[in-house]
Write an enzyme that holds these catalytic residues in place. Structure first.
Site, PDB file in Angstrom:
ATOM      1  N   GLY A 142      72.384   9.854  81.474  1.00 35.12           N
ATOM      2  CA  GLY A 142      72.235  11.255  81.844  1.00 35.12           C
ATOM      3  C   GLY A 142      73.422  12.101  81.438  1.00 35.12           C
ATOM      4  O   GLY A 142      73.292  13.086  80.716  1.00 35.12           O
ATOM      5  N   ASP A 143      74.619  11.747  81.913  1.00 34.85           N
ATOM      6  CA  ASP A 143      75.825  12.488  81.534  1.00 34.85           C
ATOM      7  C   ASP A 143      76.891  11.528  81.000  1.00 34.85           C
ATOM      8  O   ASP A 143      78.087  11.772  81.165  1.00 34.85           O
ATOM      9  CB  ASP A 143      76.359  13.299  82.721  1.00 34.85           C
ATOM     10  CG  ASP A 143      76.778  12.430  83.897  1.00 34.85           C
ATOM     11  OD1 ASP A 143      76.341  11.257  83.942  1.00 34.85           O
ATOM     12  OD2 ASP A 143      77.525  12.901  84.763  1.00 34.85           O
ATOM     13  N   GLU A 144      76.436  10.450  80.367  1.00 41.96           N
ATOM     14  CA  GLU A 144      77.347   9.471  79.791  1.00 41.96           C
ATOM     15  C   GLU A 144      77.230   9.469  78.267  1.00 41.96           C
ATOM     16  O   GLU A 144      76.134   9.529  77.708  1.00 41.96           O
ATOM     17  CB  GLU A 144      77.028   8.063  80.320  1.00 41.96           C
ATOM     18  CG  GLU A 144      77.357   7.857  81.786  1.00 41.96           C
ATOM     19  CD  GLU A 144      77.130   6.417  82.192  1.00 41.96           C
ATOM     20  OE1 GLU A 144      77.853   5.533  81.685  1.00 41.96           O
ATOM     21  OE2 GLU A 144      76.223   6.170  83.007  1.00 41.96           O
TER      22      GLU A 144
END
Length: 339
Positions: free
Chosen positions: A249-251
């Site tokens: 997701g936000d990696e």
């Protein structure tokens, strides 16, 4: 009894002969052209064939050169090859038949394998060939084959393009346009294989800080804008030969080719974090994030393993978060190589 008398051979009118053999020439006993078929006249252009000596117009090359009328008539009933002496010096195939003492001969010519060129150069149509000549059908089949092969080539190109597009889409994150996790894993396998040839690299793992607050406060639309901006920052700060991927997701993860010096890696990661901490505008609102980074270097292992590299980069990342976020850890925490 000798049987009934044989009928006299029927004389064929020249216009009928022209329809049957549009590439013929009727020769007198002196070897001059008495009449010529319409197609033969057409390909000879402005030259008036009638009244001209056949051997002045055409060079006989096979079965043997013919320099004189006797040479010419000596190859009666045999296939011959002739070349038109004027431009275009087209080679023709033919058959010469002597009509009898004092009656001259008939030569019937054809284009042979150069029929397609003749059709193109002289604008010939089916009317320029004998009704029983298969040339028109063969040319039609050739054109059909060319059209089919062209369409097959075009279809194959479209299929190859579609395959490449599908493969690229299967390896691309649709939101950011970066590589996805599958593409990253494939690239990491290649990078590890390259170590045997002396290559070096580092694996960078980035996790965004305060991203959840942006989503909660402004919605997923704002989160998508932030992720797209993060992708832009990573492209700007890393080189074209580095592999950059969104793996969650936000990696984000990256393979930094040839970059293993701690000072170099600290400088790269410091610039990335500084850029991430710049405010991002979303529909009049300001989004503020940061990032934590963990890095594992191929030179830290005797024999690098893809899974171990990812695990160690992940451990370094969470050490950065534990130490206060917005910072970088190089190698596992127990290596005491934090930056």
């Amino acid at each position: 009894m000798d049987g009934p008398p044989r009928p006299a051979p029927a004389a064929i009118p020249l216009d009928g002969l022209a329809r049957l053999l549009p590439m013929h020439a009727v020769l007198s006993e002196s070897g001059h052209v008495r009449a010529a078929g319409p197609t033969l006249r057409r390909i000879c252009g402005d030259i008036d064939l009638v009244g001209r000596r056949f051997l002045d117009l055409f060079e006989v090359t096979r079965p043997r050169p013919a320099q004189s009328l006797s040479d010419l008539f000596a190859i009666s009933d045999r296939k011959i090859m002739v070349r038109f002496r004027a431009d275009p010096a087209r080679q023709l195939r033919g058959h010469l038949v002597c009509l009898g003492p004092g009656e001259g001969a008939i030569v019937n010519l054809s284009f042979g394998i150069s029929a397609a060129e003749a059709v193109r150069d002289h604008g010939l149509s089916h009317a320029d060939f004998a009704p029983t000549d298969l040339t028109v059908e063969l040319l039609y089949l050739t054109e059909v084959k060319a059209a089919v092969m062209g369409e097959l080539k075009s279809l194959n190109q479209r299929l190859q393009s579609a395959r490449r597009t599908a493969e690229a889409q299967a390896l691309t994150d649709p939101l950011t346009g970066l590589s996805n996790r599958r593409a990253f894993d494939l690239a990491l396998d290649r990078a590890v294989a390259g170590v045997a040839r002396g290559a070096t690299f580092s694996v960078l793992h980035l996790d965004l800080d305060r991203f959840k607050q942006v989503n909660d406060a402004l919605g997923h639309g704002a989160g998508d804008v932030v992720l797209t901006e993060v992708a832009r920052i990573l492209r700007a700060q890393l080189r074209q030969n580095d592999v950059v991927a969104r793996v969650g997701g936000d990696e984000f993860m990256a393979i930094l080719t040839g970059a293993t010096e701690i000072d170099t890696l600290a400088g790269i990661s410091g610039r990335i974090i500084a850029a991430l901490e710049q405010p991002i505008d979303y529909d009049g609102a300001t989004c503020r994030i940061s990032g934590s980074i963990g890095i594992a270097r191929s030179v830290s292992y005797d024999r690098p393993d893809p899974r171990r590299l990812i695990e160690d980069a992940d451990a370094a990342l969470y050490h950065s978060k534990h130490m206060g976020r917005g910072r970088t850890t190089i190698d596992r925490p127990d290596r005491d190589a934090a930056a």
